[in-house]
Every structure is written in C-alpha cells, then in structure tokens.
Enzyme design. Structure first.
Site, PDB file in Angstrom:
ATOM      1  N   SER A   1      -0.683  13.302  10.001  1.00  0.00           N
ATOM      2  CA  SER A   1      -0.116  11.968   9.876  1.00  0.00           C
ATOM      3  C   SER A   1       1.411  12.114   9.866  1.00  0.00           C
ATOM      4  CB  SER A   1      -0.638  11.393   8.561  1.00  0.00           C
ATOM      5  OG  SER A   1      -0.145  10.131   8.384  1.00  0.00           O
TER       6      SER A   1
ATOM      7  N   GLU B   1      -1.976   7.699  21.775  1.00  0.00           N
ATOM      8  CA  GLU B   1      -2.362   6.467  21.093  1.00  0.00           C
ATOM      9  C   GLU B   1      -3.017   5.537  22.101  1.00  0.00           C
ATOM     10  OE1 GLU B   1      -1.490   6.805  17.985  1.00  0.00           O
ATOM     11  OE2 GLU B   1      -1.680   4.820  17.100  1.00  0.00           O
TER      12      GLU B   1
ATOM     13  N   LYS C   1       6.673   4.057  17.936  1.00  0.00           N
ATOM     14  CA  LYS C   1       5.446   4.314  17.172  1.00  0.00           C
ATOM     15  C   LYS C   1       4.463   3.207  17.520  1.00  0.00           C
ATOM     16  CE  LYS C   1       3.757   5.573  12.607  1.00  0.00           C
ATOM     17  NZ  LYS C   1       2.550   4.751  12.627  1.00  0.00           N
TER      18      LYS C   1
ATOM     19  N   CYS D   1      -1.518 -42.151  17.413  1.00  0.00           N
ATOM     20  CA  CYS D   1      -1.740 -43.487  17.985  1.00  0.00           C
ATOM     21  C   CYS D   1      -3.022 -44.149  17.471  1.00  0.00           C
ATOM     22  CB  CYS D   1      -1.775 -43.422  19.510  1.00  0.00           C
ATOM     23  SG  CYS D   1      -3.226 -42.591  20.153  1.00  0.00           S
TER      24      CYS D   1
ATOM     25  N   GLU E   1      10.920   8.145  19.649  1.00  0.00           N
ATOM     26  CA  GLU E   1       9.770   7.595  20.386  1.00  0.00           C
ATOM     27  C   GLU E   1       9.334   6.308  19.716  1.00  0.00           C
ATOM     28  OE1 GLU E   1       6.615  10.523  20.460  1.00  0.00           O
ATOM     29  OE2 GLU E   1       8.089  12.083  20.851  1.00  0.00           O
TER      30      GLU E   1
ATOM     31  N   TYR F   1       0.837  -1.190   0.000  1.00  0.00           N
ATOM     32  CA  TYR F   1       0.000   0.000   0.000  1.00  0.00           C
ATOM     33  C   TYR F   1       0.880   1.250   0.000  1.00  0.00           C
ATOM     34  CZ  TYR F   1      -3.377   3.482   1.628  1.00  0.00           C
ATOM     35  OH  TYR F   1      -4.155   4.595   1.750  1.00  0.00           O
TER      36      TYR F   1
HETATM   37  S1  IVH Z   1       3.218  11.941  16.322  1.00  0.00           S
HETATM   38  C1  IVH Z   1       2.250  15.214  13.667  1.00  0.00           C
HETATM   39  N1  IVH Z   1       4.150  10.017  17.829  1.00  0.00           N
HETATM   40  O1  IVH Z   1       1.105   7.233  14.123  1.00  0.00           O
HETATM   41  C2  IVH Z   1       2.637  14.074  14.474  1.00  0.00           C
HETATM   42  N2  IVH Z   1       2.386   9.529  16.334  1.00  0.00           N
HETATM   43  O2  IVH Z   1       1.285   7.688  11.186  1.00  0.00           O
HETATM   44  C3  IVH Z   1       1.588  13.087  14.533  1.00  0.00           C
HETATM   45  N3  IVH Z   1       1.619   7.228  16.429  1.00  0.00           N
HETATM   46  O3  IVH Z   1      -1.613   9.361  13.719  1.00  0.00           O
HETATM   47  C4  IVH Z   1       1.755  11.991  15.390  1.00  0.00           C
HETATM   48  N4  IVH Z   1       2.993   6.537  18.000  1.00  0.00           N
HETATM   49  O4  IVH Z   1      -1.652   7.833  15.737  1.00  0.00           O
HETATM   50  C5  IVH Z   1       3.270  10.354  16.875  1.00  0.00           C
HETATM   51  N5  IVH Z   1       5.059   8.405  19.221  1.00  0.00           N
HETATM   52  C6  IVH Z   1       4.175   8.758  18.288  1.00  0.00           C
HETATM   53  C7  IVH Z   1       3.261   7.851  17.751  1.00  0.00           C
HETATM   54  C8  IVH Z   1       2.376   8.265  16.762  1.00  0.00           C
HETATM   55  C9  IVH Z   1       2.005   6.199  17.188  1.00  0.00           C
HETATM   56  C10 IVH Z   1       0.553   7.190  15.406  1.00  0.00           C
HETATM   57  C11 IVH Z   1      -0.386   8.351  15.500  1.00  0.00           C
HETATM   58  C12 IVH Z   1      -0.377   8.986  14.153  1.00  0.00           C
HETATM   59  C13 IVH Z   1       0.217   7.919  13.303  1.00  0.00           C
HETATM   60  C14 IVH Z   1       0.939   8.596  12.164  1.00  0.00           C
END
Ligand code: IVH
Length: 732
Positions: free
Chosen positions: A84, A208, A150, A447, A148, A38
């Site tokens: 995003s 999250e 994700k 068996c 961080e 994707y």
């Molecule tokens: S920052 C503008 N930090 O990943 C910054 N997002 O693909 C936006 N996510 O929608 C998000 N862990 O739901 C950020 N440590 C983290 C994250 C995180 C998971 C998710 C979040 C976001 C998506 C983006």
C-alpha cells in the site's frame, strides 16, 4: 494519554472501530465515516503502536494491507507482495518524506555499504540510470522522483508469459489476491499480447483498473432505467465489475487500465534502472501508462505537480484521489527499503475527497426545460472536492425510493468533474426520529398543471408545456444561448422579467420586443435596451443547424441538429419527414426520430416555428444523403470557422480538424457507427496512419496500424477512450 494502560485501551478501541469501518467499506460497500476520518483513526493507531511497540498484535489493522480475498475466485499468491502507500496530508509531510529519503541515501553513501547508483553518480549520472541532480536544495542535491496520478480504482496484477497475458489478480490482502483472469481479459485496455521486441519471459505488471466517469454515468443511467442496482462511485463500479462471476457482465462495463509499475519479473531481460524509463518500456510493449507522469527534482517540484494535477483533476475524465511520488532510482529504492505495509520510497499526497457526509435539510422540486420535475436536495453546506456544496440532485422519484432518502437524513454527497453533485446514499444509523418518505407532487410546483409520469419513463413531467413559466423561461434562455441563436444580452434575469411581466410567452415573441418597453425593466436603461434589440437583430440571420438546436427539441443536441440540417438541407423537408425518413439520418435512431416527430406534430410548436420562419433567415442547402451528410455538416462548420468571424456561423464542431484512424473490432459499436459519430463531430476518418493522424482507435485484434501509430508516437485510444471522447464531444 497518561500511560501504557490507557494506551492499550485506546488501541483496542481504535482497532475495533477500524475493523467495523473496514467491514462497512469493503464488505457492505456502505461506509459510515469519511475517508479522512478513517485515516485519522488509522494514524492514531499507528502512532500509538510506534510509541508502545508491545501493543502491536498480529491481527491489528495496521499489520495488513487490504481486504482479504473472497471465496468466489481462486486464490493466487503474489510472488512480490502488493504494498500500500503511506499518505502525506500536507506539503510539510511531503518535505519530510523527501528529507527522510535524502538522509537515508546520504547515510548509505557515507557508510560505504551497498550504494545506489543515485548516491554514487551525482550530477554526472544523466542517462545512465538514476541520479541525484544538480538542483541544490539547502546545499544538498535534489532527489529525483516521478509524480504520478493516483487513480481511484482497483489495484491489479497482470502476469505475462512469453508476451501473453496468463493471469490477472486483485491485490486482496497484499499477499494473496483473487484470480480474475477471465474478467480482466474482457477489458480492452489490457493487451492480451504484448507488442514489440522481446519482453521478459515472465513479466508482472501492476496497475489500476478504473471506470472513466462518463462510462460510469452512462452505466448508472442504464442500470437506473432497468431498475437495477446503481453504484455510488466509479471505484465501486470498477470493483463490482471486476469481481463479476460472469465475465460477459464485466465485458459490458466500461473499464480501463493504467499501469504504474512492475511486480515479479524474470531475470532474462535487461530492464532500466529508472522507474520513469520502466514506464516508457511498459508503454512500448503496448501497456497503457498515464500520460501525466512527470519526472520531478526535489520536494518543490513535487508540490508544484500536486497543485498542477489538482487544477486539471476535473478535466481528466476519470477520478484520481491524489498524486503519488516515487523515488525514480530503482536501486536507491532498495537502500531506502520498506516498512510492513508500505515502501519508504513512495508517498501518496491526496486531494480533497470527492465524497462527503452532510445532512439533508430539505427537498426542492425544479422544473426543467422539457418539464421534468427533478427533486433537488438542500444540504447543510459541505466541502466536496474543494468546493462548498449546498444542493445536490436526487434524480427522480425512483431513486429517492431506492435510496430511501428523507429530509433530516445524514447523506453522502459526491461531486466529481463537471458532474452535478448528487446524493449517493444515506446512513440509516444516523436517521433522526420522525422522518417521512418523500413523494414528488402530483402538480407542477410552478404552474399547477398536472404532473404525470409517461409509461415506461422514470421522469415525472409537468404537462403544462409552454403554459408553464418555468418551461417557458428555460426554452427562451436555451433559444438565446451562445451555441443556439446567440442573442447577446438576453440572460436569466431578463428572461425572468420578460416572462413574469407577460412580455414574452414563446421564443417567437422575442422578435417583437421594443426598445422603449425594455428600457423600463429593472436594471435596464436605454443603452442596454438598444444593445439587446441590436443583439436580437443580429440573431435573425442564422444557420439551419443552430436554429434546429435552438428549438430545444427533446433528444436533439448540437450534433444531431447538424446531422438533420445537412441531411434535409431545408426546414420544409425536415418538417415533412416521417420516422422512417428521419432514421436515415446518421445517428438518428427511433427514439430521436419520435422526439422530432412529436415536436413538429404539436400544433403549438407548429405555430411557433411558423412565426420564427417569418423572423429568421438562413441559407438552405442541397440535401446530403447517407453518411456523407455528417461529413458535409462538419465541413460546412469547418468552413464557417475558416471564414471571417461571422457571428451567424456555427462554432466549429468539437473535433474539427482532427484526423482519426480506426483499427480492430470495437465491442460497443460497429466501426461504421464509430466513423459516423466521429464525422458528425467534424473529425476526418482516414484509412492509413501518418504523422498527421491525431488518434488511432484500436479495438480488439488491431492490425499493423497500431504498430505504426506506436512507432510514430501517435496517441492510441482504446474503446473506453473513444467512448469517453465521443460522449464528451457530443455533450459539447
Ligand atoms: S504505487 C508500492 N502508483 O493506490 C507502491 N499506486 O494506496 C504501490 N494507486 O494499491 C502502488 N494509482 O492500487 C501506485 N500511480 C500509482 C497509483 C497507485 C493508484 C493505488 C494502488 C495502490 C493504492 C495504494
């Protein structure tokens, strides 16, 4: 691509494909392609639109952030859009991200326009917000990022007014989301009231919501047993739980939260200028923040962080799909800016996917230690989560039917953490002609005994008991395993030979093995035969809890074995105990009591246990009744640990030496149950928090103990964290 005409046609085709995949992913929850496929489509479209900007249409999938809100929840408008993240697919792309940031900050500095503190302050900026660091990279100062995890969950916006939670909303399309306040309020990790000093009058926190893996597995087990829908992964389960129309359903789901930033904030509060300090501030208000966040200087440190988190990914207890690097200087972020979907100051660097698409080439049936027939998928080898997978569990007949899995199907396979890879669903569109539904055989494939399904159970079991070589081999291997009787040198290959040659039928026969005959076996010589006999000799002296665990009684793991041993003190009393007496043992409910009774009532087992009592010895103790029973077990084991390394002493229980304090009301268990379970694992549970406290467990409406824990920096576990810890510790 030879010209704009071709480009337009290709862009249209890509958009159509992406829309179809979005629908399958977000609406049907049933993707047909892997995430990376994707991503490749999306990247191609973005590249095309960049090359031919005239091709961009307002409804292009590149122009929006996520799924549109549904009609079931009231709509909320995000004051600050929820963006995003751009992805980096390899180290070079992370370096390019860092280079672009340095260029932008450098250009800004040179132009003398709006300056970031980072650009201004250089090396001297320590402690006064953001900065560039002294670490030189190719002669240029390194930029400071946060690294961080994700988290693979569902994005959430939480709004606090006057320190009280007033709204929880999903991201939706980034501009508008769904109001899921009632559901969010049921999540223990989400504070309803902020702690400490003076949070801003209005504070929006972004984070999250996720489901820890252990909770996910348990929830799916329960759903499976009830014949209800199971979820394919923790992210889908979290999304499903958050969007339940009845908050009581959400409340029963093991959700948790980590916060990773802020949205709109009223300007009455002086907030830090570094993102890492913002996260610390959020934590000081009682908001959960990941402990794995790190401040990183430059791209090399970012890549090292990615590698480090990749290594510990499996041990986190929840799914992460990568790491995120964010410019730490909040004022510099403004200089760097954003593009339509994502900020330029952050990037996600993903890990290998934990789900992959492959083909099912066969179904084998394995017989487990207690006779359960488990269908196992044989797969075309596929990389999942960084490892090649060739087998995956299909669980049981019901699951095969529910998922309609057939040999020849294209299947999604998932491998996460220590969990065994499993087939999670098929892609019906890719089913070849002429496939047949699969049925587990009516007879044991090893068996030939009848295989039957007991009433109310999903498992089909071989009825051969210890007649069945498969069950026999596994019972023997379990008996000899390290945490049971720890018979050195009695591995799988040897057990196979011993059973196949009829030298050992039951675990008691191990003690009659003779050196001469052992020496004649494949891959054995005189020396290994002697070593094995010596190993068997050493195993004769043991402890009651090890012995009980070694018997392999259904539902009796190490913790239960310890609790039984401590409660009854000796084997004779346990063998005589009826179901009522058994349920007096901490943590033993009717199901475990029934399994114990059934084991000792079976004449075949009686004979084996009698034979074993003649071969083995252990010290019996005074029975310890009520809940102190497990404390004594913990203490005994802890003493075992303290003594010289005697191989007969049980290994220390998993939580030996750890001190817990419980505060607030727990939802899924009473405080007493939590206490008993912790004690059974060797932990000490005390009433007041001090520097020596290892964990404070905080339920709903926690008391001042939570404040104390936070002021002393004692880690705080919510209910989800406790459940996860108990589950991991109890599983050994
Ligand atoms: S920052 C503008 N930090 O990943 C910054 N997002 O693909 C936006 N996510 O929608 C998000 N862990 O739901 C950020 N440590 C983290 C994250 C995180 C998971 C998710 C979040 C976001 C998506 C983006």
């Amino acid at each position: 691509m030879s010209g704009p005409g071709d480009a337009a046609a290709r862009a249209a085709a890509l958009r159509e494909a992406i829309r179809r995949h979005d629908h399958r992913y977000y609406v049907l929850d049933d993707p047909e392609i892997a995430d990376h496929e994707y991503d490749a489509l999306m990247r191609e479209l973005v590249a095309l639109e960049e090359e031919y900007p005239d091709l961009v249409t307002p409804d292009s999938p590149t122009q929006r952030v996520g799924a549109a809100p549904s009609a079931s929840f009231p709509e909320v408008v995000h004051r600050v859009p929820m963006l995003s993240l751009a992805n980096a697919f390899d180290g070079d792309e992370v370096r390019a991200f860092d280079r672009r940031i340095r260029e932008r900050l450098g250009a800004q500095q040179g132009s003398g326009a709006q300056q970031s503190s980072g650009a201004q302050q250089g090396c001297a900026g320590e402690g006064s917000g953001a900065r560039h660091n002294c670490a030189e990279e190719g002669g240029e100062p390194a930029v400071e990022y946060t690294g961080e995890v994700k988290i693979d969950g569902v994005a959430i916006s939480l709004v606090y007014e006057g320190g009280r939670l007033v709204r929880g909303a999903t991201r939706g399309d980034g501009a508008r989301g769904e109001d899921v306040t009632a559901n969010v309020r049921t999540i223990r990790a989400v504070p309803l009231r902020l702690l400490g000093g003076a949070p801003p009058a209005r504070l929006e926190v972004r984070g999250e919501i996720f489901m820890p893996r252990a909770g996910f597995e348990r929830m799916n087990d329960v759903q499976r047993e009830r014949g209800e829908r199971t979820y394919v992964n923790p992210r889908n389960a979290a999304a499903g739980a958050l969007r339940q129309l009845d908050p009581a359903v959400t409340a029963g789901r093991p959700l948790s939260l980590y916060c990773h930033g802020m949205g709109a904030v009223s300007d009455d509060a002086a907030l830090p200028y570094r993102h890492s300090d913002v996260l610390d501030t959020l934590a000081s208000w009682g908001l959960p923040v990941s402990p794995h966040t790190k401040v990183l200087d430059g791209a090399d440190a970012c890549l090292a962080y990615h590698a480090e988190m990749g290594r510990c990914r499996d041990s986190l207890g929840y799914d992460i799909d990568g790491v995120v690097f964010k410019l730490n200087d909040l004022r510099a972020r403004e200089v760097v800016g954003q593009v339509s979907r994502a900020p330029r100051w952050a990037v996600a660097y993903k890990f290998p996917a934990q789900e992959a698409l492959t083909r099912l080439i066969g179904i084998d049936v394995q017989v487990g230690r207690t006779g359960t027939l488990t269908p196992v998928a044989r797969l075309e080898p596929v990389m999942v989560g960084g490892a090649t997978v060739t087998n995956a569990t299909l669980h049981n007949q019901d699951e095969i039917e529910r998922k309609d899995v057939r040999v020849g199907d294209a299947v999604w396979v998932r491998r996460a953490g220590d969990v065994i890879p499993e087939v999670i669903r098929i892609v019906p569109e890719r089913r070849p002609e002429g496939t047949e539904p699969f049925r587990l055989p009516g007879r044991c494939p090893v068996c030939g005994s009848e295989a039957a399904r007991a009433e109310g159970e999903v498992a089909v079991r071989c009825t051969g008991g210890l007649v069945c070589p498969a069950q026999r081999k596994q019972a023997i291997r379990h008996f000899a395993s390290r945490r049971a009787l720890d018979v050195e040198g009695l591995g799988w290959k040897l057990v196979d030979q011993l059973v196949e040659r009829g030298m050992v039928s039951t675990v008691a026969d191990i003690f009659g093995l003779e050196e001469d005959r052992l020496a004649e076996l494949d891959r054995m010589g005189e020396k290994s035969a002697r070593n094995l006999v010596e190993g068997i000799g050493r195993a004769r002296r043991t402890t009651l809890d090890r012995f009980l665990y070694a018997l392999g009684i259904r539902d009796v793991g190490e913790a239960t074995a310890s609790a039984l041993a401590a409660h009854f003190g000796g084997l004779a009393a346990l063998r005589k105990a009826d179901a009522d007496a058994l349920t007096e043992v901490p943590d033993v409910g009717p199901v475990v009591a029934e399994s114990v009774r059934r084991f000792f009532d079976d004449p075949r087992n009686e004979a084996i246990v009698d034979a074993l009592t003649r071969e083995l010895s252990w010290e019996e103790t005074e029975p310890v009744r009520t809940e102190t029973g497990s404390e004594a077990a913990g203490q005994a084991a802890a003493l075992g640990q303290a003594a010289a390394p005697s191989r007969t002493a049980a290994p220390p229980p998993p939580l030996a030496g750890k001190t817990f304090v419980l505060t607030g009301t727990l939802d899924s268990m009473s405080r007493d149950d939590a206490k008993r379970r912790l004690q059974a694992l060797g932990a000490k549970v005390t009433g007041s928090v001090s520097k020596r406290t290892d964990y404070v467990v905080a339920g709903e409406s926690p008391g001042s103990k939570l404040d104390k824990a936070q002021s002393l920096g004692v880690p705080v576990l919510g209910e989800g964290g406790l459940a996860e810890l108990l589950r991991r510790a109890e599983d050994g």
